[in-house]
Design a protein around this motif. Structure first.
Motif, short mmCIF file in Angstrom:
data_model
loop_
_atom_site.label_atom_id
_atom_site.label_comp_id
_atom_site.label_asym_id
_atom_site.label_seq_id
_atom_site.Cartn_x
_atom_site.Cartn_y
_atom_site.Cartn_z
N ARG A 138 62.69 15.23 74.19
CA ARG A 138 62.52 15.40 75.63
C ARG A 138 61.11 14.94 75.98
N GLN A 198 66.02 9.72 80.65
CA GLN A 198 66.95 9.06 79.73
C GLN A 198 66.56 7.60 79.51
N PRO A 201 65.88 22.12 81.90
CA PRO A 201 66.55 21.38 82.97
C PRO A 201 67.31 20.21 82.39
N LYS A 202 68.36 19.78 83.10
CA LYS A 202 69.12 18.61 82.66
C LYS A 202 68.20 17.40 82.63
#
Length: 111
Positions: free
Chosen positions: A89, A75, A68-69
């Motif tokens: 991630r 972030q 997934p983004k």
């Protein structure tokens, strides 16, 4: 029940090849906790809210899986975490679905 294959290398370099269910609404961090891949209390400290980076891992796949983004929260947390790499991630932000079958990750060192 549909299972997917995951390869997870822990912080000591030990490789775990596991089958994870896709029908339990779990994320990668929860799978790592369920299989006791990290010492108790070393992963998922925030409960999967993208607030601690204890489940940071390095994705080793080039193109085989569809992740997934990355969301704004992930972030932001990675921008403050230690040992961040371009392939970092948060495991808590990767749902266990058939799209990540074959995912290979290495747990990042603790800060």
């Amino acid at each position: 029940m549909n299972n997917i294959h995951l390869e997870i290398t822990d912080r000591e370099g030990l490789l775990y090849e596991i089958e994870a269910p896709t029908d339990m609404n779990m994320n990668l961090m929860e799978v790592m906790r369920a299989y006791e891949i990290a010492q108790d209390g070393e992963i998922g400290i925030c409960g999967g809210m993208a607030m601690c980076a204890s489940c940071q891992c390095y994705v080793q796949n080039e193109e085989e899986v569809v992740l997934p983004k990355m969301g704004d929260e992930e972030q932001a947390m990675l921008s403050e975490a230690f040992y961040v790499k371009p392939n970092s991630r948060l495991g808590c932000q990767i749902p266990v679905t058939s799209q990540i079958d074959g995912l290979k990750v290495v747990l990042a060192p603790l800060s």
